[in-house]
Design an enzyme around this catalytic site. Sequence first.
Site, mmCIF file in Angstrom:
data_model
loop_
_atom_site.group_PDB
_atom_site.id
_atom_site.type_symbol
_atom_site.label_atom_id
_atom_site.label_comp_id
_atom_site.label_asym_id
_atom_site.label_seq_id
_atom_site.Cartn_x
_atom_site.Cartn_y
_atom_site.Cartn_z
ATOM 1 N N THR B 160 58.064 8.530 35.725
ATOM 2 C CA THR B 160 58.592 9.637 34.891
ATOM 3 C C THR B 160 60.123 9.550 34.896
ATOM 4 O O THR B 160 60.683 8.765 34.142
ATOM 5 C CB THR B 160 58.114 11.014 35.386
ATOM 6 O OG1 THR B 160 58.382 11.152 36.773
ATOM 7 C CG2 THR B 160 56.634 11.198 35.131
ATOM 8 N N LYS B 186 54.949 6.195 42.286
ATOM 9 C CA LYS B 186 55.971 6.782 41.433
ATOM 10 C C LYS B 186 56.336 8.148 41.996
ATOM 11 O O LYS B 186 55.557 8.755 42.762
ATOM 12 C CB LYS B 186 55.498 6.930 39.989
ATOM 13 C CG LYS B 186 54.360 7.866 39.743
ATOM 14 C CD LYS B 186 54.694 9.321 39.610
ATOM 15 C CE LYS B 186 55.841 9.546 38.645
ATOM 16 N NZ LYS B 186 56.155 11.018 38.613
ATOM 17 N N THR B 197 52.000 11.725 47.860
ATOM 18 C CA THR B 197 53.097 11.872 46.925
ATOM 19 C C THR B 197 52.592 12.087 45.526
ATOM 20 O O THR B 197 51.402 12.117 45.266
ATOM 21 C CB THR B 197 53.993 10.646 46.913
ATOM 22 O OG1 THR B 197 55.110 10.945 46.073
ATOM 23 C CG2 THR B 197 53.289 9.450 46.334
ATOM 24 N N GLU B 280 65.688 11.731 42.422
ATOM 25 C CA GLU B 280 66.517 12.176 41.300
ATOM 26 C C GLU B 280 67.966 12.375 41.740
ATOM 27 O O GLU B 280 68.259 13.175 42.611
ATOM 28 C CB GLU B 280 65.948 13.470 40.708
ATOM 29 C CG GLU B 280 64.702 13.196 39.876
ATOM 30 C CD GLU B 280 64.042 14.441 39.312
ATOM 31 O OE1 GLU B 280 63.178 14.282 38.450
ATOM 32 O OE2 GLU B 280 64.400 15.555 39.745
ATOM 33 N N ASN B 404 67.635 17.727 36.054
ATOM 34 C CA ASN B 404 66.686 18.831 36.043
ATOM 35 C C ASN B 404 67.093 19.987 35.149
ATOM 36 O O ASN B 404 66.288 20.880 34.875
ATOM 37 C CB ASN B 404 66.405 19.294 37.465
ATOM 38 C CG ASN B 404 65.529 18.286 38.159
ATOM 39 O OD1 ASN B 404 64.405 18.069 37.741
ATOM 40 N ND2 ASN B 404 66.071 17.628 39.171
ATOM 41 N N SER B 409 60.284 19.042 32.934
ATOM 42 C CA SER B 409 59.260 18.397 33.770
ATOM 43 C C SER B 409 58.291 19.425 34.301
ATOM 44 O O SER B 409 58.628 20.582 34.432
ATOM 45 C CB SER B 409 59.913 17.651 34.928
ATOM 46 O OG SER B 409 60.430 18.560 35.875
#
Lengths: 409, 409
Positions: B160, B186, B197, B280, B404, B409
Amino acid sequence: MAVGKSPFPVMPPLAGVRLGSAMAGIKKPGRRDVVVIELPESAAVSGVFTRNAFCAAPVTVAKAHIERCRENGQSPRYWLVNTGNANAGTGKQGLQDAYASCKALAEQAGVAEHQVLPFSTGVIGEPLPMERLLAGLAPALYSTAEGSQAWQQAGEGILTTDTRAKGASITLDVSGGTITINGITKGSGMIKPNMATMLGFVVTDATIEQSLLDRLLRETVDASFNCITVDSDTSTNDACLLAATGAGAAVINDADIELFRDALQQVMTTLAQAIIRDGEGATKFVTLQVDDAKSRQEALDVAFTVAHSPLVKTALYASDANWGRILAAVGRAPVDNFDVSRVVIDLADVRLVEGGGRASGYTEKAGSAVMAQEEITIRISLGRGDESATVWTSDLSHDYVTINADYRS
Amino acid sequence: MAVGKSPFPVMPPLAGVRLGSAMAGIKKPGRRDVVVIELPESAAVSGVFTRNAFCAAPVTVAKAHIERCRENGQSPRYWLVNTGNANAGTGKQGLQDAYASCKALAEQAGVAEHQVLPFSTGVIGEPLPMERLLAGLAPALYSTAEGSQAWQQAGEGILTTDTRAKGASITLDVSGGTITINGITKGSGMIKPNMATMLGFVVTDATIEQSLLDRLLRETVDASFNCITVDSDTSTNDACLLAATGAGAAVINDADIELFRDALQQVMTTLAQAIIRDGEGATKFVTLQVDDAKSRQEALDVAFTVAHSPLVKTALYASDANWGRILAAVGRAPVDNFDVSRVVIDLADVRLVEGGGRASGYTEKAGSAVMAQEEITIRISLGRGDESATVWTSDLSHDYVTINADYRS
């Protein structure tokens, strides 16, 4: 950055309560950074302090001095505050410095050493610059005054990364006459108080018994300072003090106690909310109301889980009606046997979630209209009981990162 | 942004394990977003899933299908993954869509519906775009292959906000011959797994009993994926799957089990760490090692309290040796009767804290030299017992906020 306007209120003088400040060069040149608050001999004083295990030296000393005053039937007479240095993580030297600063002020003011309570805020782990602090005591003491300007200057003198002074004042009638409650506070980051906020100083001229004052402080702090969070980081220096000078009317009977309690709660909540409105990098003021929980602790757990979620906080910053992140945060809260099909989530008057997913009438347009506002209420009904909690928080912005990547706090 | 280089490894083919992918236009045009992983009939399959109460529809369906396969003595034959849409917070429609996508793939592949396990990742709360997803099944199925390129393309197809595909592979000798473990994963944000995860897929050709496979998956995930955090937000879609095809050597005796367990742990830890390195906005890879705790849970609590502190994370981002923030975070961790005078904190080989404050030999220069590095180890000894835990995390950067505040998301 800060949310909304928040002018410092007019503070009626309280007899015998004098505030002074000085520019001692601890924080930076030309900035008030030492504050002295003088209380009359008649004052009853209550305090609540951080539960951080690494509590700062002034917290340890203030607690010990309150204890000593009570043992001796004396009142704490001075609150001595410095900003620019937290005197936390400073080991034995920090304790010696905190005691020495109390002693120096006590000698100049003609009171006992334990009648001075020390408070520090600022960078952690650096030794307190004693020479500068001690040099600031005389000018701070010399400048003490009762008026509204003195309150405002004290409010400015205790700030760190805050962008503005924060005060609240209420005057109310009880059966025996009129009383006033004045309070100032500071705090902007490292804010998730556990007992009290970074620093809060509240004084009333009411005449009120010590044990009742202690209880009212605990209760009102629990529903105000202990319900705010900027960044989940409980400080080493949190302290909230409440003094009742006894110069004014007495608070004795149940009706008066209720009136006083409500007014005190209002002052505490206003001050606590002012910290969130001025939270580091804040562009939003967010109220998280959790209802229909099995216990107040459960409601608080859900509210703080959402309030601490970096993904919810960045969505708030972006004014993005990204309700999936709120749902995900609620879903990871520590709730036993959690039936999410009973959960209802509203954004102001817009229903976001029901029946385990997006509410049927929801539109992105309606959600976005609410998220665009500066002040936002998120209401989460758990459908499990009758308990509630309300928590206030701010968003997570670029400015929060900038402030904390640049500022040594 | 991402920490360090992390090329995708060469993956030896595993007999009967074929991976395919397609560009279905779910995430964005020209981007692999549907992945099919085919397993042989002989495969034993174990899975661990998110504990988020608002778990996604595919999580519910994958768990039900694994259960159904076990009841029928069958093996799951296909893992069907889409990115771009999490199918979470989607209520009944979400469940119907997850079942329908399994059914469609099962019909094309000639297996039973419950032999397909669905996985989704991406935006929460939007309906799964079924038309596009269903249209992607045939090309994904058609493209399945065994080679390293197929593994890499599958690794790319599940991303993603990740900036790179993440894989790990180990080949080891056990008593009965050679076996290989391949894994892809991922995850980049909404990462604080609680069971597993975001998505992890690990396949070995070992021959191994189902119950042993289940146990080894739980144990190795507990010490890898369950010990990482980017932002404390546990996702609705976490899943980690482990398949043993039975095409290779058997893992039966204790020595082999230990060899296999160590290798599996290494694959899991490599994959979990790869998520943190690609967290991120990450500019730092941070290892938090807590020792001398009374229990492993206590060690984990302290490690995660520090790892989730926005103030510690912004200091890491700024390469600021602001050890007071680490001390403050340790001090607010949920530890009973915490005697901080016994706490020792080291930054790599530089002692920061002992005796309740700054270590005597500490210099800012030494601390800053460590903080300037991309990979940093913080070791916290609690001085209370013999238990330890290690947690990996990233920093909090402007890019985290940008990603973000921009990404739905």
